[in-house]
Motif scaffolding. Sequence first.
Motif: not given
Length: 278
Positions: A221-224, A248-251
């Motif tokens: 998520a952070y890398a995206a 957003t999906q991963l968060y």
Amino acid sequence: SCIRDRGSESGEYQADQTASVVSFLATLLLEHETDLSPALAGRIRRSIRAGVDALDDALDDDGLPEPCQNLWENMIGRFTHTAATFLQAYAAVAAAPVDANLSDRAEAQAGAVFDGLDRLWDDTRGVYALQYDRGELDSRVDSGTFALVEAFAAYDRIDEVPPAAVSRLETHVETTLDGLYREPIAGDDGVAGLVRFEDDTWRSADQPGEKLWSVSTAWGAYAAVELAALLDSHDRASDGEAFLARATQLYERLGPDGPFSTNAGYLSEQIFDDGTPD
């Protein structure tokens, strides 16, 4: 912490830890120099110099760190993740308020590592490999390689990353997100996220595939988000929109109601496909 035994050739030293400390101290000095006492600022500068000396000692002539232990503590080799932490550390020092000789030296070393990353690129698969050792690439996708995004962003602040390299990083992140994503239980239960690395068999019990890891999901998520910002700075904001959606999906998987959260209010390090925390 992990201490390096200079007399040992075992490689059981996590060089990424040294690099991460150097990055932190250099960033601290850059952002808070005026808040620090002269004595503390001096100690930090001496620590940074000692850290850069250690990184130089662990850097091989091809611009990649010498064989060492990876961040997962289960392999010894020459890892993309380790190289990324070296690149970020050198770039952070080059941008920090240190003496000119150290800054110039760090900038030169950052350039060497940035060029050395070419050895880790698998053009067929479109990823930076998990590791490079004895001339062979282990091209499994690895969540540790998400560290490249922050490293490229740090390097971009001292020497603009070429468009071709930005595009290569974009391909790598997209391929790695796709390759690590698992959704064993869809719908309301929402058991989904990223696995640690491809073909990871650690404590998999009776399930056929890899387990989901909260740290890998967070890194993805952070890398995206960071990649979207990097693309924006290179006048490619529209290309970053898809990565913001992925973030957003991963968060959402890491929220209080997500599959990684335990009844005690903590994130489980790992979860099985049925949602059971490990």
